[in-house]
Scaffold this motif. Structure first.
Motif, PDB file in Angstrom:
ATOM      1  N   ALA A  27       0.776  -1.156   0.145  1.00  0.00           N
ATOM      2  CA  ALA A  27      -0.003   0.149  -0.092  1.00  0.00           C
ATOM      3  C   ALA A  27       0.837   1.282  -0.113  1.00  0.00           C
ATOM      4  O   ALA A  27       0.435   2.383  -0.395  1.00  0.00           O
ATOM      5  CB  ALA A  27      -1.018   0.019   1.161  1.00  0.00           C
ATOM      6  N   ARG A  31       2.302   4.027  -6.874  1.00  0.00           N
ATOM      7  CA  ARG A  31       1.557   3.471  -7.937  1.00  0.00           C
ATOM      8  C   ARG A  31       2.509   2.940  -9.207  1.00  0.00           C
ATOM      9  O   ARG A  31       3.188   3.641  -9.609  1.00  0.00           O
ATOM     10  CB  ARG A  31       0.509   4.405  -8.380  1.00  0.00           C
ATOM     11  CG  ARG A  31      -0.552   3.654  -9.319  1.00  0.00           C
ATOM     12  CD  ARG A  31      -1.997   4.460  -9.280  1.00  0.00           C
ATOM     13  NE  ARG A  31      -3.122   3.826  -9.809  1.00  0.00           N
ATOM     14  CZ  ARG A  31      -3.534   2.931  -9.235  1.00  0.00           C
ATOM     15  NH1 ARG A  31      -3.314   2.439  -7.878  1.00  0.00           N
ATOM     16  NH2 ARG A  31      -4.607   2.244 -10.031  1.00  0.00           N
ATOM     17  N   ASP A  60      -4.907  -3.584  -6.358  1.00  0.00           N
ATOM     18  CA  ASP A  60      -5.534  -2.343  -5.981  1.00  0.00           C
ATOM     19  C   ASP A  60      -4.752  -1.162  -6.279  1.00  0.00           C
ATOM     20  O   ASP A  60      -5.082   0.002  -6.210  1.00  0.00           O
ATOM     21  CB  ASP A  60      -6.023  -2.831  -4.584  1.00  0.00           C
ATOM     22  CG  ASP A  60      -7.154  -3.403  -4.664  1.00  0.00           C
ATOM     23  OD1 ASP A  60      -8.000  -3.674  -5.905  1.00  0.00           O
ATOM     24  OD2 ASP A  60      -7.551  -4.062  -3.871  1.00  0.00           O
ATOM     25  N   HIS A  61      -3.358  -1.215  -5.991  1.00  0.00           N
ATOM     26  CA  HIS A  61      -2.523   0.002  -5.903  1.00  0.00           C
ATOM     27  C   HIS A  61      -1.674  -0.044  -7.426  1.00  0.00           C
ATOM     28  O   HIS A  61      -0.743   0.751  -7.344  1.00  0.00           O
ATOM     29  CB  HIS A  61      -1.512  -0.296  -4.824  1.00  0.00           C
ATOM     30  CG  HIS A  61      -2.035  -0.231  -3.452  1.00  0.00           C
ATOM     31  ND1 HIS A  61      -2.901  -1.245  -2.905  1.00  0.00           N
ATOM     32  CD2 HIS A  61      -2.274   1.050  -2.662  1.00  0.00           C
ATOM     33  CE1 HIS A  61      -3.359  -0.668  -1.780  1.00  0.00           C
ATOM     34  NE2 HIS A  61      -3.070   0.598  -1.842  1.00  0.00           N
ATOM     35  N   HIS A  63       0.176  -2.077  -9.080  1.00  0.00           N
ATOM     36  CA  HIS A  63       1.671  -2.719  -9.282  1.00  0.00           C
ATOM     37  C   HIS A  63       1.601  -3.823 -10.158  1.00  0.00           C
ATOM     38  O   HIS A  63       0.483  -4.686 -10.140  1.00  0.00           O
ATOM     39  CB  HIS A  63       1.992  -3.049  -7.868  1.00  0.00           C
ATOM     40  CG  HIS A  63       1.934  -2.160  -6.826  1.00  0.00           C
ATOM     41  ND1 HIS A  63       2.303  -0.712  -6.997  1.00  0.00           N
ATOM     42  CD2 HIS A  63       1.673  -2.017  -5.579  1.00  0.00           C
ATOM     43  CE1 HIS A  63       2.268  -0.033  -5.647  1.00  0.00           C
ATOM     44  NE2 HIS A  63       1.931  -0.989  -4.949  1.00  0.00           N
ATOM     45  N   LYS A 173       7.820   3.727   3.834  1.00  0.00           N
ATOM     46  CA  LYS A 173       6.960   4.185   2.660  1.00  0.00           C
ATOM     47  C   LYS A 173       7.987   4.870   1.732  1.00  0.00           C
ATOM     48  O   LYS A 173       8.990   5.716   2.146  1.00  0.00           O
ATOM     49  CB  LYS A 173       5.960   5.155   2.966  1.00  0.00           C
ATOM     50  CG  LYS A 173       5.264   5.532   1.976  1.00  0.00           C
ATOM     51  CD  LYS A 173       3.928   6.579   2.134  1.00  0.00           C
ATOM     52  CE  LYS A 173       3.224   6.702   0.748  1.00  0.00           C
ATOM     53  NZ  LYS A 173       1.989   7.506   1.315  1.00  0.00           N
TER      54      LYS A 173
END
Length: 175
Positions: A27, A31, A60-61, A63, A173
């Motif tokens: 997450a 992206r 969903d992201h 990738h 992150k």
């Protein structure tokens, strides 16, 4: 996909030791990053279930999802030596010039070249270092992804835009 495919600049590789952080790490990646699912430590049924869960989060992201040691699970490509390539994007592993040549001749679309720096995967093992990595990477006609002891700081030091990590991306992150 061919060698003209633009590969993501950032790659997260799964491993037993980063498993608990993978949902959050996926997450947190920018992206369009790449995710290589390995999880060799799991039994086949558990491995497939974990792949399905993590692949859904990765997609969903936005990738790419690459699978090692299996095929036909809905992956975008495979990871490993050329003799193990499946359908889609083909990402090889290499540690020296001979393995780079083997990967390119085997149809690799990209190569994970390692270990650049000391890594928990191979404690005390020999490394390429920044100079050795750059010399070898320039021998490849396909994109090279730096791997081994990599994190954002090491990638900046290396001066190489395309890199991947196991531990170096699992808890932070990256923008």
């Amino acid at each position: 996909m061919t060698t003209r495919q633009t590969l993501p600049l950032l790659w997260l590789l799964s491993d037993e030791r980063n498993d608990a952080q993978l949902e959050a790490a996926l997450a947190g990646l920018p992206r369009g990053s790449g995710f290589v699912f390995r999880h060799y430590h799991l039994a086949p049924e558990e491995r497939r279930a974990r792949f399905d869960r993590l692949a859904a989060i990765a997609r969903d992201h936005g990738h790419l999802v690459i699978l090692s040691r299996a095929s036909g699970w809905g992956e975008d490509g495979t990871y490993g030596p050329p003799e193990c390539f499946g359908e889609g994007l083909r990402l090889a592993t290499a540690h020296d010039g001979d393995e780079i040549r083997h990967a390119v001749e085997g149809g690799a679309d990209g190569i994970f070249l390692s270990p650049v720096f000391p890594t928990a995967s191979h404690p005390g093992g020999a490394t390429l270092g920044a100079f050795g990595f750059n010399v070898l990477a320039q021998q490849s006609s396909v994109p090279v992804i730096a791997l081994g002891g990599m994190d954002a700081q090491r990638a900046a030091e290396l001066g190489w835009p395309r890199w991947g990590a196991i531990d170096g991306l699992a808890s932070t992150k990256v923008a």
